[in-house]
Design a protein around this motif. Structure first.
Motif, PDB file in Angstrom:
ATOM      1  N   ASP A  29       0.858  -1.179   0.000  1.00 27.95           N
ATOM      2  CA  ASP A  29       0.000   0.000   0.000  1.00 27.95           C
ATOM      3  C   ASP A  29       0.905   1.244   0.000  1.00 27.95           C
ATOM      4  O   ASP A  29       1.590   1.529   0.974  1.00 27.95           O
ATOM      5  CB  ASP A  29      -0.884  -0.036   1.252  1.00 27.95           C
ATOM      6  CG  ASP A  29      -1.871   1.117   1.327  1.00 27.95           C
ATOM      7  OD1 ASP A  29      -1.558   2.214   0.827  1.00 27.95           O
ATOM      8  OD2 ASP A  29      -2.950   0.928   1.926  1.00 27.95           O
ATOM      9  N   GLN A  30       0.900   1.981  -1.126  1.00 25.00           N
ATOM     10  CA  GLN A  30       1.789   3.142  -1.272  1.00 25.00           C
ATOM     11  C   GLN A  30       1.149   4.387  -0.642  1.00 25.00           C
ATOM     12  O   GLN A  30       0.890   5.403  -1.298  1.00 25.00           O
ATOM     13  CB  GLN A  30       2.110   3.365  -2.749  1.00 25.00           C
ATOM     14  CG  GLN A  30       2.867   2.204  -3.367  1.00 25.00           C
ATOM     15  CD  GLN A  30       2.990   2.301  -4.880  1.00 25.00           C
ATOM     16  OE1 GLN A  30       2.837   3.352  -5.478  1.00 25.00           O
ATOM     17  NE2 GLN A  30       3.264   1.163  -5.512  1.00 25.00           N
ATOM     18  N   TYR A  63      -4.197   0.451  -4.679  1.00 26.94           N
ATOM     19  CA  TYR A  63      -3.444   1.262  -3.717  1.00 26.94           C
ATOM     20  C   TYR A  63      -1.942   1.214  -3.985  1.00 26.94           C
ATOM     21  O   TYR A  63      -1.157   1.742  -3.214  1.00 26.94           O
ATOM     22  CB  TYR A  63      -3.729   0.770  -2.299  1.00 26.94           C
ATOM     23  CG  TYR A  63      -5.179   0.923  -1.889  1.00 26.94           C
ATOM     24  CD1 TYR A  63      -5.602   2.007  -1.129  1.00 26.94           C
ATOM     25  CD2 TYR A  63      -6.143  -0.014  -2.268  1.00 26.94           C
ATOM     26  CE1 TYR A  63      -6.933   2.150  -0.751  1.00 26.94           C
ATOM     27  CE2 TYR A  63      -7.476   0.122  -1.894  1.00 26.94           C
ATOM     28  CZ  TYR A  63      -7.861   1.201  -1.142  1.00 26.94           C
ATOM     29  OH  TYR A  63      -9.180   1.344  -0.776  1.00 26.94           O
ATOM     30  N   GLY A  64      -1.562   0.581  -5.109  1.00 24.00           N
ATOM     31  CA  GLY A  64      -0.160   0.451  -5.487  1.00 24.00           C
ATOM     32  C   GLY A  64       0.357  -0.948  -5.219  1.00 24.00           C
ATOM     33  O   GLY A  64      -0.181  -1.696  -4.393  1.00 24.00           O
ATOM     34  N   ARG A  96      -0.364   3.854  -7.913  1.00 24.16           N
ATOM     35  CA  ARG A  96      -1.441   4.050  -6.944  1.00 24.16           C
ATOM     36  C   ARG A  96      -2.519   4.910  -7.572  1.00 24.16           C
ATOM     37  O   ARG A  96      -2.369   6.128  -7.692  1.00 24.16           O
ATOM     38  CB  ARG A  96      -0.907   4.709  -5.681  1.00 24.16           C
ATOM     39  CG  ARG A  96      -1.958   4.868  -4.574  1.00 24.16           C
ATOM     40  CD  ARG A  96      -1.429   5.642  -3.378  1.00 24.16           C
ATOM     41  NE  ARG A  96      -2.384   5.657  -2.285  1.00 24.16           N
ATOM     42  CZ  ARG A  96      -3.407   6.516  -2.172  1.00 24.16           C
ATOM     43  NH1 ARG A  96      -3.602   7.422  -3.122  1.00 24.16           N
ATOM     44  NH2 ARG A  96      -4.219   6.471  -1.129  1.00 24.16           N
TER      45      ARG A  96
END
Length: 849
Positions: free
Chosen positions: A150-151, A173-174, A180
């Motif tokens: 999750d970025q 979310y990346g 993302r």
């Protein structure tokens, strides 16, 4: 039948805090609607991703109007059906709230007849920001949940990772190959359905016993009726008919009709036979009537698929058996084809699945950080004979376990198992990607270092929540609904034991393995030969896409390894430097960055070739090799063998050779002789001739030997073993090549060069390659000849398409003929069509150093 269905189109959208409506496309996303209206730049260009993170902080709304005539109101039930809402959505019809959705993967159905009116009706779908929706959940929990991909920093959230709270595609979310872009939107079809009398909600063909002699089936119809009803349920496959009398009570009920087909045509994966399919139709007919009041149809293949885990001297097997035949799984991991899912056309899906088939694959793994794919994906896998390892959509994270979340997961599993269970391609349902091994609950010093950040009480709570999803809800749903397809709790996993023997280890002798020593741990390629498990469900190596693809997101001025744009399109931290470090070890130094792009593909292909050959040589101990990854969701440096635009990298061509049904594998352990093996996946024995020829780089034949080889059905045989000195006889190992060719009934089925020195050490000569069009081919076939050894010959075409071979070595005096096939395009039923490639450019490694 009086039932009606109407697809709702003509949408507009805007941010909730704005007043101007703009045209929208449904199915679609906010990001793509903004781009089409010229309100944002291309999200994939340059570093635009960084500047578009504001979109997921806003609330957005979509509206439409639709007209209904009086005929609709003669029907007692009128329902709105949303096949997919991404993700937190409130729906109003004529100003009245009818639905609050909270799961991207669910189907939503609402009775709206009391709210509709003759004439114009208005519907509004308001999407709440997934970030604003889920931040309070994180704060309420009181501690973070692990979600390393999750970025959140890029999204302006610091270390507050909220992806795990949303039942939404995790990769939005990346990820370490993807951007993302946390989307919102109506991402699947919206319909109004009207009905009266009984209606068939679902039709499943349960395969109770299937073999070459008989298929004992049960057609299971899920029927809903508002009133008591009596009649017949009739099932036909076009040749046979089965029926039974039914009495339906108000509500929903399952009605079963047994069906038997003698000597059925079985569905087989690629390499074992034809993927035969049957059409089944179910009809409800009133007593004394002929016309059906309700009907449903499915298309399926008849097959028996098993995951076989039998204890043996080495541990336990992990293999698939199709119709009683062991399958060595050859394939790759599939991720979503786009960051914006609604941009993936049917043609793009067909291009991917046809490319898998062209590459000799018989399995794809739908990885758990994406989506339960669109119907067309599975239809194509059915058609092409590609088995599917299907993950549930959980990956590399720990998830909450509150009752609302667990209830949402329960409905999600039911919706998707029911939607996909008639596809014969589905071979396995897997609970999640890498969570069991990442958390490693029963081994304190193993895993990814997650659990050490939590108190003992928190650990037990997180593990109990994990078990509720992956050891209770999902396996029960699969057992109840998946018609006998096996469930595997997590990939990788040894076996479900509830102790330290559960978590995966590549040398454990059981379960499936994700081996990332090569790449993440910077181990040498040779370790692929040492780290072989029972089923290799992940491993991989990165490369850049070709220059044509790179120039779609970066100008010439940014063509440098550490430029801002190149780093923005490399999501794996040190990825670019890792490619360079490995290149320094194995390949000549490229003369510039454009050459580096080419050389990175050669490097990637060599890594994965080494791995695949090691896995196949170790059959039947190892019975599957699925590399990471098949495809890309945006133009990027990644592990994919086929870039975002569908252009085959060197890896895809190498995979095609390495997945041949009969393959040569040449190996040389650090301390030991050179071994030449024949790997056969054919279901019958073969007699072949193996010819070994030693050439210098100018094409002089120095030595030759021919051997007879017999390989049993579905076997590996070591054809010959010899010492280096036996063939070199004092010659410079940097200036000779051993050419191995295997022939069956006079036809070459595989050939391979073998070098006695590394590619970095070879004394490559300047090579002049001539290209001659084959007469009568319509410009589609060409023969290549070189006057000196040409390594990794790359043929590029002006038109989009694939060659029958590419990135191969040309030995002087040994011509190679290739065919070009253009990509079929949206209007073509064929994925690849033989044709003229336009301008051809032919280069080899010497041109890039």
């Amino acid at each position: 039948m009086n039932n009606r269905s109407y697809v709702i189109n003509h949408w507009s959208f805007k941010a909730c805090d704005e007043t101007e409506w703009k045209p929208a496309r449904v199915p679609g996303t906010v990001h793509t609607d903004l781009f089409r209206n010229g309100l944002i730049p291309n999200p994939f260009d340059g570093t635009n991703e960084h500047d578009l993170q504001w979109i997921d902080r806003k609330d957005w709304e979509y509206e439409t109007s639709f007209e209904l005539d009086e005929a609709w109101f003669a029907l007692p039930r009128l329902e709105l059906v949303f096949d997919g809402l991404d993700t937190y959505a409130d729906v109003t019809v004529n100003g009245v709230h009818v639905l609050s959705a909270d799961n991207m993967f669910r189907v939503w159905r609402i009775d709206v007849k009391p709210l509709l009116q003759q004439g114009t009706n208005k519907m509004v779908v308001r999407f709440r920001s997934p970030i604003a929706e889920d931040l309070p959940k994180l704060e309420g929990l009181g501690y973070d949940l692990p979600a390393p991909n999750d970025q959140s920093e890029l999204g302006g959230l610091g270390d507050r990772r909220v992806s795990v709270f949303a039942r939404k595609a995790p990769y939005h979310y990346g990820w370490d190959w993807g951007p993302r872009f946390v989307t919102s939107g109506i991402w699947r079809e919206v319909r109004l359905e009207g009905w009266c009398g009984p209606v068939i909600r679902d039709l499943s063909i349960r395969q109770d016993r299937v073999n070459a002699s008989v298929a004992e089936l049960t057609a299971v119809a899920e029927v809903e009726t508002a009133e008591r009803w009596e009649g017949q349920l009739r099932v036909t496959n076009g040749e046979q008919t089965w029926e039974r009398s039914v009495v339906l009570e108000p509500g929903t009920q399952a009605v079963e009709v047994p069906a038997v087909i003698s000597e059925p045509k079985l569905w087989w994966c690629r390499g074992l036979g034809e993927p035969a399919m049957y059409n089944f139709r179910a009809e409800l007919v009133a007593n004394g009537g002929q016309a059906p009041l309700a009907e449903a149809s499915v298309r399926t293949g008849l097959r028996d698929i098993k995951l076989v885990r039998e204890t043996d001297a080495a541990g336990a097997s992990f293999r698939f058996e199709l119709n009683g035949v062991p399958v060595f799984a050859k394939g790759a991991n599939h991720i979503p084809n786009d960051s914006f899912l609604t941009e993936v056309t049917d043609e793009r899906y067909r291009h991917e699945i046809a490319s898998a088939a062209e590459s000799g694959m018989n399995m794809l793994r739908v990885w758990g950080g994406g989506i339960y794919e669109q119907d067309v994906f599975y239809e194509l896998c059915d058609e092409y004979g590609i088995l599917v390892w299907q993950d549930f959509m959980f990956a590399c994270s720990m998830y909450p376990g509150d009752p609302k979340f667990l209830d949402s997961v329960t409905h999600e599993a039911e919706d998707n198992i029911k939607r996909l269970r008639n596809h014969p391609c589905i071979a396995l349902w897997c609970g999640n990607n890498e969570i069991d091994s990442a958390w490693a609950h029963y081994l304190e010093d193993k895993g990814w270092g997650w659990k050490q950040s939590y108190t003992t009480e928190q650990r037990e709570k997180l593990w109990a929540d994990y078990e509720a999803v992956f050891h209770e809800i999902l396996p029960k749903a699969v057992e109840r609904l998946a018609n006998g397809v096996a469930y595997w709790p997590s990939s990788p996993l040894r076996r479900l034991t509830g102790d330290e023997f559960q978590h995966a280890n590549e040398l454990s002798g059981e379960g499936d393995i994700h081996y990332w020593g090569v790449w993440h741990a910077v181990e040498p390629f040779d370790n692929y030969n040492l780290r072989v498990g029972r089923f290799m469900s992940e491993y991989g190596f990165q490369s850049f896409p070709e220059l044509k693809s790179v120039l779609t997101y970066a100008p010439e001025s940014e063509l440098a390894l550490e430029s801002d744009i190149m780093l923005a399109h490399q999501k794996n931290g040190r990825g670019n430097q890792l490619i360079k470090e490995y290149m320094d070890l194995y390949l000549p130094t490229p003369k510039d960055f454009k050459s580096f792009l080419y050389m990175s593909q050669v490097l990637q292909a060599e890594a994965i070739r080494t791995a695949i050959e090691a896995h196949r040589r170790n059959k039947p101990y190892c019975m599957g090799t699925l590399y990471w990854q098949m495809n890309d969701c945006w133009p990027v440096a990644s592990w994919a063998g086929m870039d975002y635009y569908g252009r085959w990298k060197a890896l895809q061509y190498t995979v095609r050779r390495s997945f041949r049904e009969v393959m040569l594998a040449i190996s040389e352990p650090e301390s030991g002789p050179i071994s030449v093996s024949v790997v056969s996946d054919l279901q019958h024995p073969v007699e072949a001739q193996l010819r070994l020829s030693l050439y210098d780089f100018q094409g002089t034949l120095l030595k030759e030997q021919t051997l007879e080889v017999r390989a049993a059905a579905d076997s590996v045989v070591e054809a010959v073993v010899f010492a280096r000195a036996e063939w070199l006889e004092g010659r410079d190992p940097r200036q000779v090549v051993l050419h191995a060719i295997l022939e069956i009934e006079g036809q070459a089925v595989d050939s391979k060069p073998y070098y006695f020195a590394s590619a970095k050490e070879l004394s490559l000569p300047t090579a002049n390659i001539t290209v001659q069009e084959e007469a009568g081919s319509g410009g589609s076939r060409y023969t290549l000849v070189s006057d000196a050894l040409a390594r990794q010959v790359w043929i590029s075409a002006e038109e989009e398409g694939i060659f029958s071979d590419n990135y191969f070595d040309l030995i002087p005096g040994i011509p190679v003929t290739v065919e070009f096939r253009r990509r079929g395009g949206e209007s073509s039923v064929e994925p690849f069509v033989a044709g003229n490639p336009g301008k051809l450019t032919v280069r080899s490694m010497i041109d890039f150093v």
